[in-house]
Structure formats: C-alpha cells, structure tokens
Design an enzyme around this catalytic site. Structure first.
Site, mmCIF file in Angstrom:
data_model
loop_
_atom_site.group_PDB
_atom_site.id
_atom_site.type_symbol
_atom_site.label_atom_id
_atom_site.label_comp_id
_atom_site.label_asym_id
_atom_site.label_seq_id
_atom_site.Cartn_x
_atom_site.Cartn_y
_atom_site.Cartn_z
ATOM 1 N N ASP A 149 -0.924 -6.474 61.771
ATOM 2 C CA ASP A 149 -1.405 -7.445 62.352
ATOM 3 C C ASP A 149 -2.211 -6.606 63.282
ATOM 4 O O ASP A 149 -1.251 -6.995 64.145
ATOM 5 C CB ASP A 149 -2.289 -8.874 62.358
ATOM 6 N N ASP B 19 -8.703 -6.789 57.111
ATOM 7 C CA ASP B 19 -8.984 -8.345 57.402
ATOM 8 C C ASP B 19 -10.491 -7.833 58.125
ATOM 9 O O ASP B 19 -11.569 -9.344 57.701
ATOM 10 C CB ASP B 19 -8.583 -9.052 58.547
#
Length: 155
Positions: free
Chosen positions: A110, A128
């Site tokens: 991330d 995401d």
C-alpha cells in the site's frame, strides 16, 4: 473491452507497487499535498484496516471465489449494461491486483496515504481504489434503479 480495463488496472497496480518497493524505504512517506495526501511505503498482511492479519489462505479462497463470480457475472450481463460491466471490471482488476501481492509477497503493498479532516485514513493502493470505485458505481446504479422502480410503481 471490459477485460482490458481489468488488465489495465492490474498493470497500473503492479507497476505502482513495484515503483514503491524499488524507490522507497518501508515506512518512508513523501508529502504530495501537506496534511492531505502522501506517498507512504506500507505493507498490509490483512484486509482493510489490517483486519484478519496473516489469514492468507482465507484471502486466497475468498479472492478465487470472487474472481470466478465476477467473471461469470460479467459474461452473463447483457450488453446494454455498460456501467455495471465497468464496475465489475474495476472490481475484477482490483481483486486480482491484490491477489498477486498476497501470492507473491504474503502481504499487500500500500502507498496512498490520505488525511481527511485530520483523520489518517488507512493506506491503500490502485487495486483498492478500483475495488471501491467499482462498488461505488454498483451502489449508485442500485439507488437509481430503486428510484426508477418507485416512479414506475406510482404510475
């Protein structure tokens, strides 16, 4: 065309994650817009907000099921539903993007870190984002369909 959109999401997701791993130290944060948007090198061994951390086999099974479901649904949808097909293709690309990370690294890379009204939102990635946008499109379509049915029932 919709599978190409999913493939584009996968490629963009994996490229951006590779760049983060290649050029940033784990934990490093680069401000883009102070107090709002940062590039932050982070790893997540769970789902959103780190829930179910370390449950890789659970994620493997769920993701395979979701991917199969999305492909079947995409195949069965009539051609006159381009927004729904777009939503499903975004979700498909996002699901596969994070699945690749889990299989190769046993964690998800991330890097998009936002602060919304001083709340440090959980760090996320392109996959995401695609998943959330896809779900958002489906939510809007569902609301619009509900309004349409309500108006038809009034006549």
């Amino acid at each position: 065309m919709y599978y190409l959109i999913a493939l584009g999401i996968i490629i963009l997701d994996q490229l951006t994650k590779w760049l983060v791993v290649r050029y940033m130290e784990l934990g490093e944060s680069i401000p883009i817009i102070h107090n709002f948007l940062y590039l932050s090198s982070h790893r997540n061994r769970g789902a959103a907000w780190g829930i179910l951390e370390g449950q890789m086999y659970f994620f493997y099974i769920i993701t395979v099921g979701v991917v199969i479901g999305l492909v079947v649904y995409l195949q069965k949808l009539p051609k006159d539903q381009p927004w729904m097909k777009l939503a499903l293709s975004l979700m498909l690309g996002g699901a596969i993007g994070n699945f690749i990370d889990r299989v190769l690294h046993q964690e998800v890379i991330d890097f998009i870190n936002t602060f919304i009204f001083t709340y440090d939102f959980p760090i996320f990635n392109v996959a995401d984002s695609a998943l959330v946008i896809g779900v958002g499109i489906i939510l809007v379509l569902t609301i619009l369909e509900g309004k349409k049915e309500k108006e038809l029932s009034k006549k």
